[in-house]
Design an enzyme around this catalytic site. Sequence first.
Site, PDB file in Angstrom:
ATOM      1  N   LYS B 202       0.846  -1.197   0.000  1.00 50.49           N
ATOM      2  CA  LYS B 202       0.000   0.000   0.000  1.00 50.49           C
ATOM      3  C   LYS B 202       0.883   1.249   0.000  1.00 50.49           C
ATOM      4  CE  LYS B 202      -3.945  -2.163   2.235  1.00 50.49           C
ATOM      5  NZ  LYS B 202      -4.977  -1.891   1.217  1.00 50.49           N
ATOM      6  N   GLU B 236     -12.408  -3.458  10.585  1.00 49.53           N
ATOM      7  CA  GLU B 236     -13.191  -3.964   9.453  1.00 49.53           C
ATOM      8  C   GLU B 236     -14.655  -3.902   9.834  1.00 49.53           C
ATOM      9  OE1 GLU B 236     -11.840  -7.905   8.595  1.00 49.53           O
ATOM     10  OE2 GLU B 236      -9.919  -7.227   7.819  1.00 49.53           O
ATOM     11  N   HIS B 260      -0.012  -8.145   9.164  1.00 46.01           N
ATOM     12  CA  HIS B 260      -0.149  -6.746   8.734  1.00 46.01           C
ATOM     13  C   HIS B 260       0.298  -5.756   9.827  1.00 46.01           C
ATOM     14  CE1 HIS B 260      -2.241  -8.592   5.555  1.00 46.01           C
ATOM     15  NE2 HIS B 260      -3.450  -8.580   6.058  1.00 46.01           N
TER      16      HIS B 260
END
Lengths: 352, 510
Positions: B202, B236, B260
Amino acid sequence: MTATSSKFESVELNKLEKMLADIKGRIGESAEAHASFTTQNTVVLGSTSVNGTLENEVVKNLMRLNPARFFLLEIKPDIKDINLSARCELVSEENKICSEVIKLESPEDRMMEVASILRSHLLTGVSTDLFISDISVVSEKVANNIISLCERVIFDGRTCGGLSKAVWLGRFCNTRIDLEWLRLAPWREAVRMVFEIPGIANRLPDIETITIVGGKESTEALGPLYMAGWILGCLKLEVSARGTGFFECRGEAGVGVNLKFVPGDAELSGIAFEFSDEKQPGFRVDMRRKGEILETVSTGKFDVRTSQPYKDLSVIELLQRFFLVGTSVYKYDVALRQAIDIENLKQGYRFS
Amino acid sequence: MINPFLGDSNEKAAYAPPTCLVIFGATGDLTHRKLIPGLVNLAEDKYLPSEFVVIGAARGEHSDEDFREILWEGVKSHSRRKISKEVWDNFAKNIFYSKLGFDDAGHYQNLKAKLEEVGKARRQNFNYLYYFATAPKFFGTISRNLKAAGLVEDPKTGVRSTAIVVEKPFGHDLESARKLNLELRENFAENQIFRIDHYLGKETVQNILVFRFSNGMFEPLWNHRYIDHIQISVAESVGVESRGGYFDGTGISRDIIQNHVIQVLSLLCIEPPVNLEADSIRDEKVKVLKAIRRYTKEEVCKNTVRAQYTRGILDGKELAGYTEEEGIAPNSQTETFAAMKFAIDNWRWSGVPIYVRAGKRLPKRITEITVYFRKPPEALFKGLGYQQIEQNVLAIQVQPKEGISLKISSKPPGPRMRAHPVVMEFSYGQSFGVPSPEAYERLLLDAMKGDATLFTRDDEIEEAWDILKPIMETWEGGNMPALARYQAGTWGPKEAAELLRRENHRWRRL
C-alpha cells in the site's frame, strides 16, 4: 455545467494573479474550491518560428501527468514589447487540480524583464523545471537570465548541439536532463537484464573489451558516448589512454578493459561485451538493435537469446516518461563526465 | 555477484525483465479478484515486461480460451478501473492454462514443456516466477515437485531467475512457520522466496519510510523524548463473510496482527537503514521485532484484550453475533477483536506504549497509524481558563483514503487567546494526479524485478510469531484473560478502552 479549460486571454502584468484566480473560478464550481495543488513550475523555452506548436503540445501532454504552473516563453525577434496572456485548465475535476499556463512573448533584449516577471510569478516553495525546445534561441543572455532561475534544465542533446552544449548548459544550471540520455533507457535496461543472469554476472571481472556500435563518425554521436560513459561508470572504470582504434580503461584495482567505438547505421545500434577466453572460450554478449527490436544474444557459455521492443520515442513521449519515471541525475552526470574524458582523449583538448 | 548496472533505481522501477508467471491455484479467488486484475492494470500502465506470459495451473480441465474467459469475468468485476475488451483481448493472448495436480510429477513435466514451448515461440529467456495462490499445506509439495522437474535454477549460476511468491497465512504459530520455512528452503534459496503481505504494497505504508527519512523535521522527533504513544488500528466493518470455517480456526490476531499490524509496526519503528536495499531494511525491521517485549502470562493478562462480537446494529442494519454466523461453532472462543499494548525495549522507544487493535464488525473499515506527540509544558497557558492544550497527532491513514494528517493547535480569530486544534492534511488523491495502484500491482511488479524490499523474510515471520507465541498460549491454554464481548457496530469491548485508560490514553475516534 462548467467549462474545464479556457483560451489564452491577454492580461496586464499587475492583473495576472487576479485573472488566473478568476479563470479558475469560471472553469470550476467556485474559485475557492480550486486551491492550487500544483507541485512545481515548468518553463518551456522556445520559438514558434522553429518548432511550431511544440510548446503547446508539451503543456497539453504534461499538465495531466504533472500539474504545474506552466510558463510558455517564446523568444520572438520581430516584436518589441513583452506580450503576456494566460489560461487555465482543470486537469482533474474530482480532485480539483488546476494547471495554469502563462504565455510570455518577448524579444531577446528584454530578458531581464522577463526574468523579473518569472521571479514574481513562479509558485512559491516549489521547484522549477525548464524545458528547452529550441536551443537556437538560447543565447548567453537568455541562459544567464532564465536558465539560472530554474532547478533543472531539460534539453535534447541530439538536436541541441551535442556534448559541448550539454557542458555549456551546466554553467547555468547544476542539474541537466538530456532527452538523449532518456532515449538510451532501453539499452541500459538490456545491459542490466543480461547481467541479472547469475551465470553471466559471475563473469563480470573477466570483461576484456566493450564495443559500442553507432554514429556514422565513431565517437561524434552523443548516444554512444553516453552509453560508454554509463557502462564505465557502473564498472568503476575510467579511460586512461588512447590506443589505435580503442581506449584503454582502468579501475581502482588496475584492471584493464578496452573500449572500442565502431561506426554503425544508427545513433546507437549495438553493444558487445567480450570476456577473457580462459574460462569459457568465445564467451561474449551482443546487443543489437534490429528495427523495432533490441536483441540480446550471449554465446560461448549459455546460448541465451532474448529481445525487447525498441521504439523511437518522440520528444513529448520522452518528457512524459521523465516526469512519470524520472532518471538518475547522478548517473547521468557520471556518464557525461566519462563522455567528456573520452572526447578529450580523442580530440586532444579539454571541454571543461 | 551484484549487478553493477542496477544502480539507477528509478529506471529500474520502470522495467521488469521478461517473465513467465505461473500461478498455482489459478482458478481460485485470489487469482480472479487480485492477481489478474492487478496484472491487467500493470499492462495498461505499461509497467509489465515487454514480454510477459501467465500460465495458470490448477486441477480442473480447461482450455486456454475457457480459462481466459473465466479470468475476464474477474477483471470486469474487480479491476480498479474499467478495462476495455480490446485491452483485455490483447493481454489475454499471453495467458495459458496447464492442468496440474499439485502432487502429480508428470504434470510438472507438462508444465516444463509448456514453459519451454512459450520461451521458444517468443524467443525469450524468460525468468520464471511461481505464485503459490494455494493453501499453505501445498507449498512444500509444489516446491519439491518444481525442483524435481528441473524448474528451479541455482540463484548463483543459473541461466534465468526462478522465484516463488507465497501467500499468507504463513504458519499458524512459530513451530509451523519454522517448518514451512524449512520446507521451502529445501528447494529454494531465501532470496528466491517472496512472502507476500499485501499491506506492504500500500502506498501509505511505503510512504512511511519516505516520510520518516526524507523529512528533516520529523525524524529528530521520532523517539521516546517526543512521542507519547502510538496506536495502530485495523478496523473492518465486515464479519467473517464466507470465510467462517477458516477464520474460526484462526482468529483476528493470527489473521491481522501477526502479519499486517506487526509489519507496519516494525516499519514505523526501524532505525535508519544503511541504504534502501531489501536486506538493509529487513535487517532493521528484524531488530525492532527482536526488541518487542515477550510477555509473561501475567503480562499477557494485563496488556491484551480479546473479544468476540455479539448481535448489534451497523449502519442501521441488524447483524448476527459471531457464533450465529455460518460455519462458526456455537461455543467458539475465537477472538474477532484484539487489542494489545506492546513495548519496544530499545533506546529509541523505551517507555513508549504501542497500542494495536484489530477487529471485525466495527463501525467502519479503516486502517490508521496514529502517532501522539508529547504535550509541551502548559505553564504559559495554565490558569487562563480555557481548555487543555491538545497533543499534536500525526495520523497516517492506510485505508480507505490514503494520506497523512497532522493535528496542531492554533489560535482562532478573535480577541480571546485560545488554542484550538486544526488539521493539516495531505491526501494522495488531491496531491498527485496519478491514482494509487492496488497493493498487489506493486508487489507483483517487485517480485518480477526480484526486489524483495516489500516482502517478508523468514526471520521476520518467525520473530512475529515469537511475539505472539506467549499471548496465544496464554489465551488458548489458561483461558485468560476472559473472552470479552462487544456489540457488532461498536468500537470493541470496554476492556479495550480500559487498557488505555490505565495510562491516561484513549483510542482515537476513527
